[in-house]
Design an enzyme around this catalytic site. Structure first.
Site, short mmCIF file in Angstrom:
data_model
loop_
_atom_site.label_atom_id
_atom_site.label_comp_id
_atom_site.label_asym_id
_atom_site.label_seq_id
_atom_site.Cartn_x
_atom_site.Cartn_y
_atom_site.Cartn_z
N ARG A 187 0.85 -1.18 0.00
CA ARG A 187 0.00 0.00 0.00
C ARG A 187 0.89 1.23 0.00
O ARG A 187 1.47 1.58 1.04
CB ARG A 187 -0.91 0.01 1.22
CG ARG A 187 -1.89 -1.15 1.26
CD ARG A 187 -2.71 -1.10 2.54
NE ARG A 187 -3.67 -2.19 2.61
CZ ARG A 187 -4.50 -2.39 3.64
NH1 ARG A 187 -4.45 -1.57 4.69
NH2 ARG A 187 -5.35 -3.39 3.63
N ASP A 224 1.92 5.23 -0.21
CA ASP A 224 1.36 6.50 0.25
C ASP A 224 1.13 7.45 -0.92
O ASP A 224 1.58 7.21 -2.05
CB ASP A 224 2.32 7.18 1.23
CG ASP A 224 2.39 6.46 2.56
OD1 ASP A 224 1.40 5.81 2.94
OD2 ASP A 224 3.44 6.57 3.23
N ARG A 272 11.09 5.83 3.88
CA ARG A 272 11.26 7.29 3.87
C ARG A 272 12.01 7.77 5.11
O ARG A 272 12.83 8.70 5.03
CB ARG A 272 9.91 7.97 3.75
CG ARG A 272 9.26 7.82 2.38
CD ARG A 272 7.82 8.29 2.38
NE ARG A 272 7.69 9.66 2.86
CZ ARG A 272 6.52 10.24 3.10
NH1 ARG A 272 5.39 9.58 2.91
NH2 ARG A 272 6.49 11.49 3.52
#
Length: 245
Positions: A50, A52, A198
């Site tokens: 999934r 972002d 990230r």
């Protein structure tokens, strides 16, 4: 009923992410709408991950079930025609076993993060890479990245909104390589925490700027505390590369 495996490429900039959202467009919803138009069937598209908002994919694995008889190549062509002009492309479509699942059958996921290390503004790669103007020492970043390989508690490197039951993950790969102005960070694991990549990239950039040492990165990992995170990189440079089965 036939289960089809899709390989999906997309530019994440116009979307709220992969997953269907009530408050904005998503990659999942776009493919499901195209499948409905092609087959007349309301289907659910499941993916290996999934992503972002703003995150891209070079080869996202997904699957959907279709009742009517249709060849994989024809389904792929029809979906691509209906997805235009959205920046989504079905690169491959093939029939798989009924018990094959894009998420639960997956044994590994690979991501790539791209940094463009220059002062001049981005033109061709705006929104597709993170521009860092300050000089980065990619060799120092590579040494620090090696500290993260292996099985660790990655609490420091996961979002406060992460829904995973455990913060423990095994990072199989974490490398940093520079070619000209481009710095590419490659990571691989069976699964990742929300914002893990990230957060790793953001902290590695601090090492590259000389603000953190490899030891300080290691200390942040050992802290097991989100408050110890130095920086969370933007979604622009993150790409889901592929899934392993």
């Amino acid at each position: 009923m036939t289960r089809f495996r899709l390989t999906v490429e997309f530019d994440g900039r116009p979307f709220m992410g992969w997953q269907r959202q009530a408050h904005g467009p998503s990659v999942q919803a776009a493919i499901e709408a195209a499948a409905l138009a092609v087959t007349g069937e309301t289907v659910a598209v499941h993916a290996a991950g999934r992503t972002d908002a703003g995150v891209h994919a070079l080869g996202m694995a997904a699957h959907l079930d279709i009742e009517r008889p249709i060849a994989g190549f024809r389904l792929m062509q029809a979906l691509n025609a209906l997805l235009r002009p959205a920046p989504i492309a079905i690169l491959a479509c093939e029939a798989v076993a009924d018990d094959w699942h894009a998420r639960f059958s997956c044994t590994g996921r690979r991501y790539l993060y791209r940094i463009v290390n220059r002062r001049a503004p981005l033109t061709l790669e705006e929104g597709r890479a993170w521009q860092v103007a300050a000089p980065l020492d990619a060799a120092a970043m590579a040494v620090a990245a090696a500290r993260l390989i292996g099985r660790h508690d990655f609490t420091t490197f996961r979002s406060a909104h992460c829904q995973a039951q455990s913060p423990v993950r095994t990072l199989d790969l974490c490398t940093v390589a520079r070619t000209g102005d481009a710095i590419e960070i490659a990571v691989a694991a069976r699964s990742f925490l929300h914002h893990q990549v990230r957060s790793i990239v953001g902290c590695l950039s601090l090492v590259g700027r000389g603000k953190w040492s490899a030891d300080e990165l290691g200390n942040a990992l050992e802290a097991r505390d989100r408050a110890a995170l130095g920086l969370n990189a933007p979604p622009d440079g993150l790409y889901f590369v592929d899934a392993v089965y």
